[in-house]
Write an enzyme that holds these catalytic residues in place. Structure first.
Site, mmCIF file in Angstrom:
data_model
loop_
_atom_site.group_PDB
_atom_site.id
_atom_site.type_symbol
_atom_site.label_atom_id
_atom_site.label_comp_id
_atom_site.label_asym_id
_atom_site.label_seq_id
_atom_site.Cartn_x
_atom_site.Cartn_y
_atom_site.Cartn_z
ATOM 1 N N SER A 195 6.086 -1.488 7.407
ATOM 2 C CA SER A 195 6.704 -1.621 8.721
ATOM 3 C C SER A 195 5.610 -1.664 9.769
ATOM 4 O O SER A 195 4.515 -1.124 9.569
ATOM 5 C CB SER A 195 7.632 -0.431 8.980
ATOM 6 O OG SER A 195 8.085 -0.424 10.311
ATOM 7 N N TYR B 188 9.162 8.772 9.326
ATOM 8 C CA TYR B 188 9.211 7.404 8.819
ATOM 9 C C TYR B 188 7.841 6.727 8.952
ATOM 10 O O TYR B 188 7.337 6.117 8.012
ATOM 11 C CB TYR B 188 10.275 6.616 9.584
ATOM 12 C CG TYR B 188 10.441 5.187 9.136
ATOM 13 C CD1 TYR B 188 11.110 4.880 7.955
ATOM 14 C CD2 TYR B 188 9.942 4.130 9.894
ATOM 15 C CE1 TYR B 188 11.269 3.572 7.542
ATOM 16 C CE2 TYR B 188 10.097 2.829 9.494
ATOM 17 C CZ TYR B 188 10.770 2.547 8.318
ATOM 18 O OH TYR B 188 10.916 1.243 7.904
#
Length: 266
Positions: A134, A147
């Protein structure tokens, strides 16, 4: 001898980016092994494919789940796509032990363990490992701490494995999409506007990712702008600190975050 049809194994293939990558792989002539925790979403993905598909409903955070995946792959695997993931959003002080453990366990620990277990099958084909990371693993946003930590780690894992597994002819690709319109988006929908996020469709992400995977690229970013931000993060992190700290502290961001926290606790 007739060449064997290449096989791609995709975790988290029941929706979102995983499903879209499966469609790209099928179009390029790959047989597929689709992995996910629930059978029904995998069946929905398989119904859209014109390829030879094996479905493996399995929880890859467990030894039994990983064993089922390894058994399905057999002794030859061309591409492993580590896509399965979880997202925990909010102030770190509002995240409970379970949310943190599930995020780390799915996004990082399971990917490490499953990759380890599939190295022999990948070695047989001089295959490719694809880790779906990501942009949050390049630029860490406030309220995405757990995350982001897993995606930073996954990027480091990709670099390490690229060097370690080169002796077996295995290549490694790290894909860093920006925020994407997937079922997980509901977890951070309240922060999209305050942070000015631009969301891509899973299909756009998968198309760009698959082109880079087939080209053997080491790292795949979504666009030029993200490359610039990643460079700024590396060269002038204080600029990114200032921008994101300001956005995180706005009344709009705080109101959205507080509302989400209250709903979660209700």
């Amino acid at each position: 001898m007739t060449p064997k049809t290449p096989v791609a194994l995709i975790t988290g293939a029941g929706s979102g980016i995983g499903r879209a990558i499966a469609l790209e792989a099928a179009r390029s002539g790959h047989d597929l092994i689709l992995v996910g925790r629930r059978l029904e979403p995998l069946e929905d993905t398989a119904a859209q494919l014109g390829a030879n598909v094996r479905l493996v409903p399995a929880d890859i955070t467990t030894p039994a789940g990983r064993a089922a995946v390894v058994a399905a792959a057999g002794d030859r695997l061309d591409i492993l796509v580590n896509n399965a993931g979880r997202l925990a959003v909010g102030r770190l002080t509002d995240l409970n032990d379970k949310e943190i453990a599930q995020t780390v366990g799915t996004n990082l620990t399971a990917a490490v363990q499953l990759t380890r277990d599939l190295v022999p099958a990948l070695s047989a084909t001089q295959g490719q490992i694809v880790n779906i990371g990501s942009m949050f693993g390049m630029i860490a946003f406030p309220y995405f701490s757990a995350y982001s930590a897993t995606k930073f780690a996954l990027r480091g894992l990709s670099d390490a494995l690229r060097r370690e597994l080169s002796e077996f002819g295995i290549t490694v690709t790290y894909v860093a999409p920006r925020a994407t319109r997937t079922p997980a988006q509901s977890t951070f929908a309240h922060l999209v506007e305050p942070f000015g996020m631009v969301l891509d469709s899973p299909e756009r992400v998968a198309s760009r990712a698959w082109a880079g995977i087939m080209a053997g690229r080491k790292t795949i970013y979504p666009g030029f702008g993200e490359r610039i931000f990643a460079l700024l993060q590396a060269m002038a992190p204080s600029l990114i600190d200032a921008a994101l700290t300001h956005k995180a502290g706005t009344a709009r961001a705080q109101a959205a975050l507080n509302s989400y926290t209250r709903q979660k606790e209700a």
